[in-house]
Design an enzyme around this catalytic site. Structure first.
Site, short mmCIF file in Angstrom:
data_model
loop_
_atom_site.label_atom_id
_atom_site.label_comp_id
_atom_site.label_asym_id
_atom_site.label_seq_id
_atom_site.Cartn_x
_atom_site.Cartn_y
_atom_site.Cartn_z
N GLU A 21 0.82 -1.21 0.00
CA GLU A 21 0.00 0.00 0.00
C GLU A 21 0.85 1.26 0.00
OE1 GLU A 21 -4.05 -0.83 2.29
OE2 GLU A 21 -2.30 -1.34 3.51
N TYR A 53 -14.99 26.94 0.37
CA TYR A 53 -14.86 25.51 0.08
C TYR A 53 -13.61 25.19 -0.72
CZ TYR A 53 -17.49 26.81 -4.18
OH TYR A 53 -17.94 27.40 -5.33
N ILE A 71 -6.59 5.10 7.94
CA ILE A 71 -7.42 6.19 7.43
C ILE A 71 -8.19 6.87 8.57
CG2 ILE A 71 -7.53 5.45 5.03
CD1 ILE A 71 -10.21 4.14 5.55
N GLU A 72 -8.30 6.19 9.71
CA GLU A 72 -8.88 6.82 10.89
C GLU A 72 -8.01 8.01 11.33
OE1 GLU A 72 -8.36 3.59 10.38
OE2 GLU A 72 -9.83 2.35 11.45
N LYS A 99 -11.48 3.95 1.10
CA LYS A 99 -10.40 3.38 0.28
C LYS A 99 -11.06 2.50 -0.76
CE LYS A 99 -6.53 1.90 2.07
NZ LYS A 99 -5.46 1.10 2.72
#
Length: 117
Positions: A21, A53, A71-72, A99
């Site tokens: 990864e 934005y 990813i947390e 993901k």
């Protein structure tokens, strides 16, 4: 009270615990919600009274370029950056990171985490 929502931001990144990864990478889809009072912006047509934005997108893009095992953790970093950017206005922030095509031994489209603060 109102929300700015950025939906389906598509970015590529090198996040994960597996060795491949970190080298092969993966596509990610990110959604963010930021809740705040933008009444003054809505009646005055004034960008300085709201959250831009474009700046929110830049924060997500910058954080996605910094590798993370989880990813947390990435979601937490994005929330911290958004709150730091406009702490006085923001009442609530939510980040969803998915993901795409995770490296699993099965047929799974995506794996997602949702973090709100």
């Amino acid at each position: 009270m109102g929300k700015i929502v950025l939906e389906n931001i598509k970015l590529f990144g090198f996040h994960g615990c597996m060795t491949e990864e970190k080298y092969v990478g993966s596509y990610y889809t990110i959604n963010i919600e930021v809740e705040f009072d933008f009444y003054q912006a809505s009646i005055n047509d004034d960008l300085s009274k709201t959250i831009n934005y474009v700046d929110l997108y830049s924060i997500v893009k910058e954080e996605m370029s910094i590798n993370a095992k989880l990813i947390e953790h990435l979601a937490q970093r994005i929330i911290k950056r958004i709150k730091k950017y406009q702490k006085s206005l923001i009442k609530y922030t939510k980040v969803k990171i998915c993901k795409e095509n995770p490296p699993l031994q099965g047929n799974v489209d995506r794996v997602c985490v949702i973090l709100d603060d």
